[in-house]
Design a protein around this motif. Structure first.
Motif, PDB file in Angstrom:
ATOM      1  N   ARG A 152      32.999  22.455  -6.912  1.00 65.19           N
ATOM      2  CA  ARG A 152      33.142  20.901  -6.819  1.00 65.19           C
ATOM      3  C   ARG A 152      34.617  20.507  -6.769  1.00 65.19           C
ATOM      4  O   ARG A 152      35.548  21.363  -7.061  1.00 65.19           O
ATOM      5  CB  ARG A 152      32.676  20.304  -8.391  1.00 65.19           C
ATOM      6  CG  ARG A 152      31.564  20.836  -8.960  1.00 65.19           C
ATOM      7  CD  ARG A 152      30.377  19.959  -8.926  1.00 65.19           C
ATOM      8  NE  ARG A 152      30.292  18.851  -8.192  1.00 65.19           N
ATOM      9  CZ  ARG A 152      29.233  18.645  -7.072  1.00 65.19           C
ATOM     10  NH1 ARG A 152      28.475  19.643  -6.908  1.00 65.19           N
ATOM     11  NH2 ARG A 152      29.121  17.578  -6.495  1.00 65.19           N
ATOM     12  N   CYS A 153      34.990  19.253  -6.182  1.00 62.82           N
ATOM     13  CA  CYS A 153      36.276  19.050  -6.033  1.00 62.82           C
ATOM     14  C   CYS A 153      36.304  17.747  -6.692  1.00 62.82           C
ATOM     15  O   CYS A 153      36.033  16.535  -6.310  1.00 62.82           O
ATOM     16  CB  CYS A 153      36.621  18.637  -4.518  1.00 62.82           C
ATOM     17  SG  CYS A 153      38.041  17.797  -4.186  1.00 62.82           S
ATOM     18  N   PRO A 154      36.921  17.656  -8.162  1.00 59.37           N
ATOM     19  CA  PRO A 154      37.164  16.411  -8.658  1.00 59.37           C
ATOM     20  C   PRO A 154      37.811  15.424  -8.090  1.00 59.37           C
ATOM     21  O   PRO A 154      39.038  15.900  -7.515  1.00 59.37           O
ATOM     22  CB  PRO A 154      37.831  16.960 -10.185  1.00 59.37           C
ATOM     23  CG  PRO A 154      37.650  18.346 -10.090  1.00 59.37           C
ATOM     24  CD  PRO A 154      37.483  18.813  -8.736  1.00 59.37           C
ATOM     25  N   SER A 155      37.345  14.320  -7.435  1.00 62.37           N
ATOM     26  CA  SER A 155      37.790  13.362  -6.848  1.00 62.37           C
ATOM     27  C   SER A 155      39.141  12.895  -7.612  1.00 62.37           C
ATOM     28  O   SER A 155      40.333  12.360  -7.111  1.00 62.37           O
ATOM     29  CB  SER A 155      37.071  12.050  -6.402  1.00 62.37           C
ATOM     30  OG  SER A 155      36.888  11.264  -7.710  1.00 62.37           O
ATOM     31  N   GLY A 156      39.143  12.878  -8.988  1.00 54.99           N
ATOM     32  CA  GLY A 156      40.156  12.485  -9.881  1.00 54.99           C
ATOM     33  C   GLY A 156      39.973  11.092 -10.316  1.00 54.99           C
ATOM     34  O   GLY A 156      40.648  10.540 -10.967  1.00 54.99           O
ATOM     35  N   ILE A 157      38.969  10.466  -9.508  1.00 53.77           N
ATOM     36  CA  ILE A 157      38.580   8.959  -9.777  1.00 53.77           C
ATOM     37  C   ILE A 157      37.857   9.245 -11.178  1.00 53.77           C
ATOM     38  O   ILE A 157      36.375   9.276 -10.721  1.00 53.77           O
ATOM     39  CB  ILE A 157      37.950   8.485  -8.665  1.00 53.77           C
ATOM     40  CG1 ILE A 157      38.876   8.562  -7.506  1.00 53.77           C
ATOM     41  CG2 ILE A 157      37.801   6.816  -8.976  1.00 53.77           C
ATOM     42  CD1 ILE A 157      38.270   7.906  -6.045  1.00 53.77           C
ATOM     43  N   GLU A 158      38.106   9.018 -12.175  1.00 50.89           N
ATOM     44  CA  GLU A 158      37.481   9.135 -13.261  1.00 50.89           C
ATOM     45  C   GLU A 158      36.224   8.584 -13.488  1.00 50.89           C
ATOM     46  O   GLU A 158      35.296   9.202 -13.623  1.00 50.89           O
ATOM     47  CB  GLU A 158      38.368   8.631 -14.720  1.00 50.89           C
ATOM     48  CG  GLU A 158      37.868   9.038 -15.988  1.00 50.89           C
ATOM     49  CD  GLU A 158      38.671   8.325 -17.072  1.00 50.89           C
ATOM     50  OE1 GLU A 158      40.090   8.302 -17.003  1.00 50.89           O
ATOM     51  OE2 GLU A 158      38.107   7.729 -18.032  1.00 50.89           O
ATOM     52  N   ASP A 166      33.775  10.376 -10.936  1.00 50.98           N
ATOM     53  CA  ASP A 166      33.671  11.736 -11.245  1.00 50.98           C
ATOM     54  C   ASP A 166      32.565  11.945 -12.197  1.00 50.98           C
ATOM     55  O   ASP A 166      31.840  12.842 -12.270  1.00 50.98           O
ATOM     56  CB  ASP A 166      34.800  12.450 -11.593  1.00 50.98           C
ATOM     57  CG  ASP A 166      35.833  12.678 -10.450  1.00 50.98           C
ATOM     58  OD1 ASP A 166      35.209  12.930  -9.039  1.00 50.98           O
ATOM     59  OD2 ASP A 166      36.896  13.205 -10.515  1.00 50.98           O
ATOM     60  N   ARG A 167      32.544  10.923 -13.324  1.00 55.17           N
ATOM     61  CA  ARG A 167      31.538  10.854 -14.267  1.00 55.17           C
ATOM     62  C   ARG A 167      29.966  10.799 -13.558  1.00 55.17           C
ATOM     63  O   ARG A 167      29.296  11.337 -14.128  1.00 55.17           O
ATOM     64  CB  ARG A 167      31.701   9.806 -15.181  1.00 55.17           C
ATOM     65  CG  ARG A 167      32.677  10.115 -16.490  1.00 55.17           C
ATOM     66  CD  ARG A 167      32.192   9.289 -17.526  1.00 55.17           C
ATOM     67  NE  ARG A 167      32.246   7.754 -17.155  1.00 55.17           N
ATOM     68  CZ  ARG A 167      33.639   7.071 -17.622  1.00 55.17           C
ATOM     69  NH1 ARG A 167      34.645   7.826 -18.036  1.00 55.17           N
ATOM     70  NH2 ARG A 167      33.875   5.853 -17.199  1.00 55.17           N
ATOM     71  N   ILE A 168      30.065   9.901 -12.586  1.00 55.54           N
ATOM     72  CA  ILE A 168      28.686   9.731 -12.160  1.00 55.54           C
ATOM     73  C   ILE A 168      28.224  10.701 -11.214  1.00 55.54           C
ATOM     74  O   ILE A 168      26.922  11.004 -10.972  1.00 55.54           O
ATOM     75  CB  ILE A 168      28.869   8.192 -11.268  1.00 55.54           C
ATOM     76  CG1 ILE A 168      29.271   7.134 -12.003  1.00 55.54           C
ATOM     77  CG2 ILE A 168      27.750   8.000 -10.628  1.00 55.54           C
ATOM     78  CD1 ILE A 168      29.806   5.820 -11.413  1.00 55.54           C
ATOM     79  N   VAL A 169      29.262  11.423 -10.506  1.00 55.69           N
ATOM     80  CA  VAL A 169      28.772  12.514  -9.536  1.00 55.69           C
ATOM     81  C   VAL A 169      28.655  13.795 -10.088  1.00 55.69           C
ATOM     82  O   VAL A 169      28.513  14.749  -9.200  1.00 55.69           O
ATOM     83  CB  VAL A 169      29.540  12.449  -8.301  1.00 55.69           C
ATOM     84  CG1 VAL A 169      29.423  10.963  -7.371  1.00 55.69           C
ATOM     85  CG2 VAL A 169      31.225  12.618  -8.583  1.00 55.69           C
ATOM     86  N   GLY A 170      28.707  13.855 -11.407  1.00 55.69           N
ATOM     87  CA  GLY A 170      28.529  15.350 -11.823  1.00 55.69           C
ATOM     88  C   GLY A 170      29.731  16.255 -11.836  1.00 55.69           C
ATOM     89  O   GLY A 170      29.755  17.423 -11.784  1.00 55.69           O
ATOM     90  N   GLY A 171      30.832  15.437 -11.977  1.00 54.00           N
ATOM     91  CA  GLY A 171      32.225  16.342 -12.111  1.00 54.00           C
ATOM     92  C   GLY A 171      33.133  16.321 -10.836  1.00 54.00           C
ATOM     93  O   GLY A 171      34.076  16.728 -10.757  1.00 54.00           O
ATOM     94  N   VAL A 221      42.006   6.091  -0.404  1.00 47.78           N
ATOM     95  CA  VAL A 221      43.424   6.110  -0.766  1.00 47.78           C
ATOM     96  C   VAL A 221      43.480   6.885  -2.088  1.00 47.78           C
ATOM     97  O   VAL A 221      44.264   7.819  -2.408  1.00 47.78           O
ATOM     98  CB  VAL A 221      43.952   4.744  -0.716  1.00 47.78           C
ATOM     99  CG1 VAL A 221      45.620   5.002  -1.387  1.00 47.78           C
ATOM    100  CG2 VAL A 221      44.536   4.458   0.863  1.00 47.78           C
ATOM    101  N   GLU A 222      42.755   6.391  -2.988  1.00 41.91           N
ATOM    102  CA  GLU A 222      43.026   7.160  -4.274  1.00 41.91           C
ATOM    103  C   GLU A 222      42.350   8.458  -4.442  1.00 41.91           C
ATOM    104  O   GLU A 222      43.064   9.183  -5.036  1.00 41.91           O
ATOM    105  CB  GLU A 222      42.069   6.148  -5.578  1.00 41.91           C
ATOM    106  CG  GLU A 222      42.329   6.606  -6.832  1.00 41.91           C
ATOM    107  CD  GLU A 222      41.532   5.788  -7.943  1.00 41.91           C
ATOM    108  OE1 GLU A 222      40.906   5.022  -7.756  1.00 41.91           O
ATOM    109  OE2 GLU A 222      41.548   6.390  -9.043  1.00 41.91           O
ATOM    110  N   PHE A 223      41.519   8.826  -3.615  1.00 43.82           N
ATOM    111  CA  PHE A 223      41.148  10.153  -3.571  1.00 43.82           C
ATOM    112  C   PHE A 223      42.277  11.037  -3.208  1.00 43.82           C
ATOM    113  O   PHE A 223      42.558  12.283  -3.544  1.00 43.82           O
ATOM    114  CB  PHE A 223      39.642  10.210  -2.720  1.00 43.82           C
ATOM    115  CG  PHE A 223      39.459  11.515  -2.204  1.00 43.82           C
ATOM    116  CD1 PHE A 223      38.620  12.430  -2.949  1.00 43.82           C
ATOM    117  CD2 PHE A 223      39.768  11.847  -0.535  1.00 43.82           C
ATOM    118  CE1 PHE A 223      38.734  13.704  -2.411  1.00 43.82           C
ATOM    119  CE2 PHE A 223      39.533  13.299  -0.324  1.00 43.82           C
ATOM    120  CZ  PHE A 223      38.860  14.057  -1.154  1.00 43.82           C
ATOM    121  N   LEU A 224      42.911  10.477  -2.120  1.00 47.65           N
ATOM    122  CA  LEU A 224      44.063  11.351  -1.562  1.00 47.65           C
ATOM    123  C   LEU A 224      45.398  11.299  -2.469  1.00 47.65           C
ATOM    124  O   LEU A 224      45.945  12.346  -2.755  1.00 47.65           O
ATOM    125  CB  LEU A 224      44.491  10.604  -0.481  1.00 47.65           C
ATOM    126  CG  LEU A 224      43.414  10.795   1.055  1.00 47.65           C
ATOM    127  CD1 LEU A 224      43.976  10.130   2.086  1.00 47.65           C
ATOM    128  CD2 LEU A 224      43.073  12.255   1.256  1.00 47.65           C
TER     129      LEU A 224
END
Lengths: 241, 196
Positions: free
Chosen positions: A11-17, A20-25, A48-51
């Motif tokens: 998994r690559c946590p997007s960092g978008i809290e 990430d909770r919704i997509v399982g980490g 942009v937030e992902f980057l």
């Protein structure tokens, strides 16, 4: 411990809290995530937030913009508290115009044929490899696909996904589509739809994860808001309906 | 009676501590004093920040009212759900977040979450003012779900979740919803209370 590490690498946590909770980490590491939504639905902000979140964690990222001038991209989204100008200066976050990449092609004419599409892919792959990029975003893909000959677009996206997966570069591709249109066909490991719903004449921005490979993700709809702290989500209230 | 009402509210909160969803049903004549008691006395005595969700009076009016009473309010952040709906002048500020309508319940939750994130880790009181005005804009089932989601989130953050209302003016289905999703519903100035 070892099992946890394997899961982390997948998994690559997007960092978008809230996401990430919704997509399982997080997103599948090295996968392609397709974010589809209408104009103004929050696709660019999410990309942009992902980057920016990646840059904060030391993962270099590039956003290839197909509609906005690079210098306007950051002005078009809510400024994140964690964003620092040095991310741009030190090139941990780079924003480039698709035209810059197309100019490098031997035949930069439109419509882009299959050879042109494969050349474009090589350009992107080389850029990613030379600059040590770990996160890539193309925002939005729609005008680029419209510039490609029939069939070339799908091949391009398929090969792009394979190339980025080999290099473990997690890729976000956004596309424009209104609420009633079918989603553009983008071969992807994840699909997130952004839409608007009306409640008593007021608009709620809603996201729904339709697909996220390799995880038991939520399929529910979530209301989201884009704030300087990042994208926040909460379950859509249905009132028992 | 007003002074006793304020004391009763504060004493009930001190008794139960944080993470207990509490509804106070207050008589109209005590309403504003209870608000100032919470924002001023309770917050300052316990070194708490405050998120004030207003769906009945614009935040600007509340700020002016607190200023006229010389109540220090640097610790108070507002979620204003009524200024847009009533075509007031919207003045962006760091301590106020605007929600376009009291019917955008999810946006109220998100704005509260945003203010929590902007907060420096201080413990918070979250005041929802009022359940009466929210019930004008939302049906009871929506309101029940909203309160449940918001209260759970606030309890997890160890906040003091407080809902204010005027009991005599509440519809029975809203009263039922409050009893269902709050840990306690307390009538101030009246000995009857429902606790669960």
């Amino acid at each position: 411990m070892a099992a946890e590490k394997v899961v982390e690498e997948k998994r690559c946590p997007s960092g978008i809290e809230g996401l990430d909770r919704i997509v399982g980490g997080g997103f599948p590491n090295g996968g392609v995530i397709h974010i589809a939504g209408s104009y103004g639905s929050g696709k660019t902000s999410m990309a942009v937030e992902f980057l920016v979140r990646g840059a904060k964690e030391g993962q270099k990222g590039i956003l290839i913009t197909t509609t906005l001038a690079p210098e306007k991209v950051l002005d078009s989204v809510v400024r994140l508290d964690i964003f620092e100008d040095k991310m741009i200066k030190e090139k941990s976050l780079k924003i480039i115009d698709i035209e810059e990449v197309l100019e490098e092609l031997s035949h930069p004419r439109r419509p882009i044929d299959r050879n042109g599409a494969m050349e474009l892919l090589n350009e992107i792959e080389e850029m990613v490899s030379k600059q040590g990029i770990k996160r890539l975003a193309i925002d939005p893909i729609t005008p680029l696909l419209a510039d490609m000959e029939a069939g070339s677009g799908r091949d391009f996206l398929k090969k792009l996904g394979e190339a980025m997966n080999r290099r473990k570069v997690t890729t976000v591709i956004t596309s424009d589509c209104d609420e009633k249109s079918p989603l553009p066909e983008v071969p992807a490991d994840g699909l997130i739809r952004l839409s608007n719903i009306d409640r008593h004449g007021n608009n709620l921005r809603v996201l729904q994860v339709l697909k996220m490979a390799g995880t038991q993700h939520s399929h529910s709809r979530y209301v989201f808001d884009i704030t300087p702290c990042g994208l926040l989500t909460t379950p859509l209230i249905r009132g028992g309906h | 009676m007003t002074k006793e009402a304020v004391e009763e509210v504060i004493s009930k909160l001190q008794e139960v501590g944080p993470s207990v969803a509490t509804t106070f049903l207050i008589a109209p004549e005590n309403y504003f004093e209870v608000i100032t008691g919470l924002v001023d006395n309770f917050c300052h005595e316990n070194d708490l920040g405050c998120i004030y969700v207003t769906s009945s009076v614009p935040a600007k009016t509340l700020r002016n009212a607190l200023d006229s009473l010389e109540i220090e309010r640097n610790h108070v952040k507002f979620v204003d759900c009524i200024s847009y709906a009533t075509m007031q002048n919207i003045q962006e500020s760091d301590n106020t977040v605007f929600v376009e309508s009291p019917s955008l319940l999810e946006n109220i939750i998100l704005s509260t979450e945003y203010l929590f994130k902007k907060n420096d880790g201080k413990k918070m009181v979250v005041i929802i003012d009022s359940v009466n005005s929210l019930s004008l804009h939302n049906d009871a089932r929506m309101l029940t779900e909203f309160i449940q989601v918001l209260m759970s989130a606030l309890k997890a953050r160890e906040a003091y979740p407080i809902i204010l209302g005027i009991g005599d003016q509440l519809k029975p289905d809203v009263m039922e919803a409050l009893s269902l999703v709050c840990d306690q519903v307390i009538r101030i100035g009246n000995r009857t209370s429902n606790s669960s």
